[in-house]
Motif scaffolding. Sequence first.
Motif, PDB file in Angstrom:
ATOM      1  N   GLY A   6      -9.956 -22.779  37.534  1.00  0.00           N
ATOM      2  CA  GLY A   6      -8.719 -22.475  38.715  1.00  0.00           C
ATOM      3  C   GLY A   6      -8.063 -20.899  38.345  1.00  0.00           C
ATOM      4  O   GLY A   6      -8.223 -20.662  37.456  1.00  0.00           O
ATOM      5  N   ALA A   7      -6.467 -21.156  39.296  1.00  0.00           N
ATOM      6  CA  ALA A   7      -6.090 -19.947  38.738  1.00  0.00           C
ATOM      7  C   ALA A   7      -5.062 -20.488  37.455  1.00  0.00           C
ATOM      8  O   ALA A   7      -4.852 -19.661  37.081  1.00  0.00           O
ATOM      9  CB  ALA A   7      -5.274 -19.925  40.417  1.00  0.00           C
ATOM     10  N   CYS A  56       3.566 -18.010  38.008  1.00  0.00           N
ATOM     11  CA  CYS A  56       3.228 -17.686  39.293  1.00  0.00           C
ATOM     12  C   CYS A  56       3.183 -16.134  38.856  1.00  0.00           C
ATOM     13  O   CYS A  56       2.666 -15.212  39.751  1.00  0.00           O
ATOM     14  CB  CYS A  56       4.277 -18.319  40.344  1.00  0.00           C
ATOM     15  SG  CYS A  56       4.491 -20.152  40.657  1.00  0.00           S
ATOM     16  N   PRO A  78     -13.000 -18.496  45.023  1.00  0.00           N
ATOM     17  CA  PRO A  78     -12.059 -19.769  45.134  1.00  0.00           C
ATOM     18  C   PRO A  78     -10.416 -19.552  43.935  1.00  0.00           C
ATOM     19  O   PRO A  78      -9.542 -19.740  44.453  1.00  0.00           O
ATOM     20  CB  PRO A  78     -12.881 -21.073  43.936  1.00  0.00           C
ATOM     21  CG  PRO A  78     -14.301 -20.322  44.822  1.00  0.00           C
ATOM     22  CD  PRO A  78     -14.509 -19.285  45.026  1.00  0.00           C
ATOM     23  N   THR A  79     -11.069 -18.914  43.088  1.00  0.00           N
ATOM     24  CA  THR A  79     -10.099 -18.991  42.523  1.00  0.00           C
ATOM     25  C   THR A  79      -9.157 -17.844  42.376  1.00  0.00           C
ATOM     26  O   THR A  79      -7.937 -17.958  42.388  1.00  0.00           O
ATOM     27  CB  THR A  79     -11.138 -18.078  40.128  1.00  0.00           C
ATOM     28  OG1 THR A  79     -11.630 -18.961  40.109  1.00  0.00           O
ATOM     29  CG2 THR A  79      -9.326 -18.453  39.582  1.00  0.00           C
ATOM     30  N   THR A 100      -7.973 -17.108  45.375  1.00  0.00           N
ATOM     31  CA  THR A 100      -7.356 -17.988  47.079  1.00  0.00           C
ATOM     32  C   THR A 100      -6.036 -18.335  46.087  1.00  0.00           C
ATOM     33  O   THR A 100      -5.701 -19.020  46.623  1.00  0.00           O
ATOM     34  CB  THR A 100      -8.682 -19.289  47.359  1.00  0.00           C
ATOM     35  OG1 THR A 100      -9.679 -18.097  47.986  1.00  0.00           O
ATOM     36  CG2 THR A 100      -7.889 -19.706  48.157  1.00  0.00           C
ATOM     37  N   GLU A 101      -6.772 -19.684  44.729  1.00  0.00           N
ATOM     38  CA  GLU A 101      -5.845 -20.053  44.116  1.00  0.00           C
ATOM     39  C   GLU A 101      -4.699 -19.068  43.946  1.00  0.00           C
ATOM     40  O   GLU A 101      -3.593 -19.487  43.631  1.00  0.00           O
ATOM     41  CB  GLU A 101      -5.765 -21.276  43.554  1.00  0.00           C
ATOM     42  CG  GLU A 101      -6.796 -22.272  43.622  1.00  0.00           C
ATOM     43  CD  GLU A 101      -7.295 -22.962  42.554  1.00  0.00           C
ATOM     44  OE1 GLU A 101      -6.877 -23.224  41.477  1.00  0.00           O
ATOM     45  OE2 GLU A 101      -8.530 -23.949  42.686  1.00  0.00           O
ATOM     46  N   VAL A 105      -2.340 -18.561  46.203  1.00  0.00           N
ATOM     47  CA  VAL A 105      -2.116 -19.998  47.102  1.00  0.00           C
ATOM     48  C   VAL A 105      -0.382 -19.519  45.417  1.00  0.00           C
ATOM     49  O   VAL A 105       1.315 -20.206  46.248  1.00  0.00           O
ATOM     50  CB  VAL A 105      -2.164 -21.279  46.667  1.00  0.00           C
ATOM     51  CG1 VAL A 105      -0.923 -21.873  46.486  1.00  0.00           C
ATOM     52  CG2 VAL A 105      -2.945 -20.584  47.749  1.00  0.00           C
ATOM     53  N   LEU A 106      -0.445 -19.740  44.759  1.00  0.00           N
ATOM     54  CA  LEU A 106       0.674 -19.062  43.178  1.00  0.00           C
ATOM     55  C   LEU A 106       1.989 -17.819  43.142  1.00  0.00           C
ATOM     56  O   LEU A 106       2.672 -19.045  43.582  1.00  0.00           O
ATOM     57  CB  LEU A 106      -0.217 -19.191  41.699  1.00  0.00           C
ATOM     58  CG  LEU A 106      -0.787 -20.632  41.202  1.00  0.00           C
ATOM     59  CD1 LEU A 106      -0.898 -20.606  39.962  1.00  0.00           C
ATOM     60  CD2 LEU A 106       0.207 -21.769  41.335  1.00  0.00           C
ATOM     61  N   ALA A 133      -5.677 -24.318  51.558  1.00  0.00           N
ATOM     62  CA  ALA A 133      -5.131 -24.122  50.233  1.00  0.00           C
ATOM     63  C   ALA A 133      -3.873 -24.147  50.128  1.00  0.00           C
ATOM     64  O   ALA A 133      -3.048 -25.033  49.292  1.00  0.00           O
ATOM     65  CB  ALA A 133      -5.852 -23.076  49.557  1.00  0.00           C
ATOM     66  N   PHE A 186      -1.154 -26.871  48.578  1.00  0.00           N
ATOM     67  CA  PHE A 186      -0.313 -26.793  48.022  1.00  0.00           C
ATOM     68  C   PHE A 186       1.026 -27.350  47.570  1.00  0.00           C
ATOM     69  O   PHE A 186       1.974 -27.905  47.724  1.00  0.00           O
ATOM     70  CB  PHE A 186      -0.419 -25.518  47.074  1.00  0.00           C
ATOM     71  CG  PHE A 186       0.557 -25.209  46.081  1.00  0.00           C
ATOM     72  CD1 PHE A 186      -0.146 -25.199  44.626  1.00  0.00           C
ATOM     73  CD2 PHE A 186       1.237 -24.806  46.277  1.00  0.00           C
ATOM     74  CE1 PHE A 186       0.037 -24.710  43.253  1.00  0.00           C
ATOM     75  CE2 PHE A 186       2.452 -24.433  44.999  1.00  0.00           C
ATOM     76  CZ  PHE A 186       1.606 -24.618  43.616  1.00  0.00           C
TER      77      PHE A 186
END
Length: 312
Positions: free
Chosen positions: A27-28, A78, A122-123, A125-126, A129-130, A218, A222
């Motif tokens: 993940g991110a 972030c 997917p990563t 995408t995360e 979001v962050l 997502a 979150f």
Amino acid sequence: MNRDNDAAATSGTSAAAKRATEKSVGGAIKLADLAGALFRHKDDKKGQQDATRYHFEAALGIRFTFPDTSNTRYQSYCEAAGELLVHLQLYRDFLELVRDKKTTGLFNHMERNVYKGLHDIPTLTELCVLALYGQSVCHPYMREVRGPQDGLTNHLELGPLHERLKAYMARVIADPDILLAPEATYATASLDGKPWERPAVLVSVLELASTLPHLRTALVEFFSGALETWERFTAEFVPGGIIATLSAEHRKLAWMPTTNDENEGALGSMRNALRAAPSMCYDEPRSVAMSDVLGIGPRGLQEFESSRGSEE
């Protein structure tokens, strides 16, 4: 997977492969952690920090330093997510350059993981979001916490800010287009309605949005989890609670700083220096000068030295 788990997953028994998979993290957050270790390692003898700076200087005309994710710092992940998105292609190109300059022409394990992460939907995408959370919540929140009188704001006066923060997050959960719509602006999409800390992050997210089919879902998930955590963190500020029912005079008498910056000042630097070099000594004039800088007086410095001795 790290190198050992990767080997166990590909050549071990089914039980070993299952355990390696369960123990691995993706993940991110993991990507930002690995990117920090690669592009800005806390040990200047490791990593690619110098090569990264020179690469960015040649490409952008500035010498850049990657966010410090190797230390526990508020918002560092972030910030790293936003940086990776803004210069996504540059980081991909840089890693390819690192690989091609080796005699083997191969990535090491960490480089390969970072390179794969920078291409993984997917990563990415995360990461988006962050980055959105950092721009819309983290930076505006800290601007208001510090306020125009940095260091003088009373922590006990933050109740209205926390209620406004939770209401804002609930609006994003109900309508993620507040952040994701192409026409979204900081006036309506940011917690404090002030300009973005880094507008390029929002531009990068919008450019990638069409390739990230689960970005909206997502983002809602979150923010829902973050709101639940904020509810827990700010339980003492709820309307009708102890802090909310205190009079203005009582809040003033019980004044508390909004941050722990005092622990990160000269005294914190001195403690770190003495921890790294416990046998370091300094003469009396320097001791007096240090006591003046710390604002604790010569006697306070002596007490500090005494406590240091007892700790040892």
